[in-house]
Every structure is written in structure tokens, then in C-alpha cells.
Design an enzyme around this catalytic site. Structure first.
Site, PDB file in Angstrom:
ATOM      1  N   GLU A  77       0.828  -1.210   0.000  1.00 49.61           N
ATOM      2  CA  GLU A  77       0.000   0.000   0.000  1.00 49.61           C
ATOM      3  C   GLU A  77       0.860   1.256   0.000  1.00 49.61           C
ATOM      4  O   GLU A  77       0.533   2.247  -0.655  1.00 49.61           O
ATOM      5  CB  GLU A  77      -0.964   0.021   1.186  1.00 49.61           C
ATOM      6  CG  GLU A  77      -1.836   1.252   1.177  1.00 49.61           C
ATOM      7  CD  GLU A  77      -3.284   0.998   1.517  1.00 49.61           C
ATOM      8  OE1 GLU A  77      -4.044   1.989   1.474  1.00 49.61           O
ATOM      9  OE2 GLU A  77      -3.663  -0.140   1.804  1.00 49.61           O
ATOM     10  N   THR A  78       1.978   1.217   0.701  1.00 49.31           N
ATOM     11  CA  THR A  78       2.895   2.355   0.699  1.00 49.31           C
ATOM     12  C   THR A  78       3.413   2.621  -0.705  1.00 49.31           C
ATOM     13  O   THR A  78       3.388   3.765  -1.186  1.00 49.31           O
ATOM     14  CB  THR A  78       4.075   2.090   1.658  1.00 49.31           C
ATOM     15  OG1 THR A  78       3.569   1.962   2.988  1.00 49.31           O
ATOM     16  CG2 THR A  78       5.108   3.201   1.605  1.00 49.31           C
TER      17      THR A  78
END
Length: 141
Positions: free
Chosen positions: A63-64
Site C-alpha cells: 500500500e505504501t
């Protein structure tokens, strides 16, 4: 991307900086462009009780990276929010570093979809993930 992650984060208040998950997980961004984002994360400190890399840590890395890729795409006038994250865990990582590579699958005017592959130090596939983000202009712009 003109701004490095360090430059981007330098503008945040100290109390916000201290709470960033990227720091707690030990994620280090190696490359950040509109076409590709690469980062490493240590297995140590990100394990589940059986000594393996925690699937949630892989998801957070994915997700980062997807969010950084979407941020590069909408910069400087846009903002984004994640809509969906899907992860498939292929094998366990027990030690060393894992490396995540994110590339866009689709970058439209409202939706962006990004694929992330996470590999161990032997270049074995640990996880594949897909992040879909809603892309928007910042309010007032």
C-alpha cells in the site's frame, strides 16, 4: 518525481513524522518515479509469531508503494485515497530484506491501479498485490 521522500516528509510536523508507519516498519524507498517505485523492508521486526514475515507487513509495504506511485501521478495538484488492496502471499520470508516493486497497471483521470511484487533476497516471489486508488484534485484547486 521532483521531490524525494525525505523532502516530502521534511514538510510534516515532528509529531506527524514520528507516527509514520513507513518508519516503524523500516521501509526504505530506493526509487520513486511516475513509472516505478522500489523499496526495501526488513523481515526482522515485521514477523508474525511463527517467525515469518507478517502478511500485514507485506500489505503495508504494498500500500505504501502504490500510494507513492499514485502520489507521483497526481502531483502536485492532486490527492488520493486507497479503495482496495488485494494481496496474494506466495511464500514465506524468514530473514533479510524484502524488496517491493510497484508499477502502474492503469492511471486514469479518477482511478489508478498499481501492481506490487515483493521478493526476498534470493529473488523469490513472496507476495503480489494490487492497489486501486481514487484520484482527485485537491479541494480548492
Amino acid at each position: 518525481m521532483k521531490e524525494s521522500l525525505a523532502e516530502l516528509m521534511a514538510g510534516l510536523p515532528e509529531e506527524v513524522l514520528a507516527e509514520q508507519l513507513i518508519h516503524r516498519l523500516g521501509i526504505e524507498v530506493q526509487e520513486w518515479t511516475r513509472e516505478r517505485v522500489v523499496a526495501t523492508m526488513p523481515v526482522a521486526g515485521n514477523r508474525q509469531p511463527y517467525g515469518l514475515l507478517h502478511g500485514g507487513a507485506s500489505a503495508a509495504l504494498a500500500e505504501t508503494l502504490g500510494s507513492l506511485a499514485a502520489g507521483a501521478y497526481v502531483a502536485p495538484d492532486g490527492m488520493l485515497v486507497g479503495l482496495e488492496l488485494n494481496c496474494t502471499h506466495h511464500r514465506a520470508a524468514r530473514d533479510g530484506l524484502v524488496t517491493g516493486v510497484c508499477e502502474p497497471l492503469h492511471q486514469g483521470s479518477q482511478v489508478g491501479t498499481y501492481q506490487v511484487t515483493i521478493r526476498d533476497e534470493q529473488d523469490r516471489l513472496v507476495c503480489t498485490a494490487r492497489l486501486t486508488c481514487l484520484l482527485r484534485k485537491r479541494p480548492g484547486r
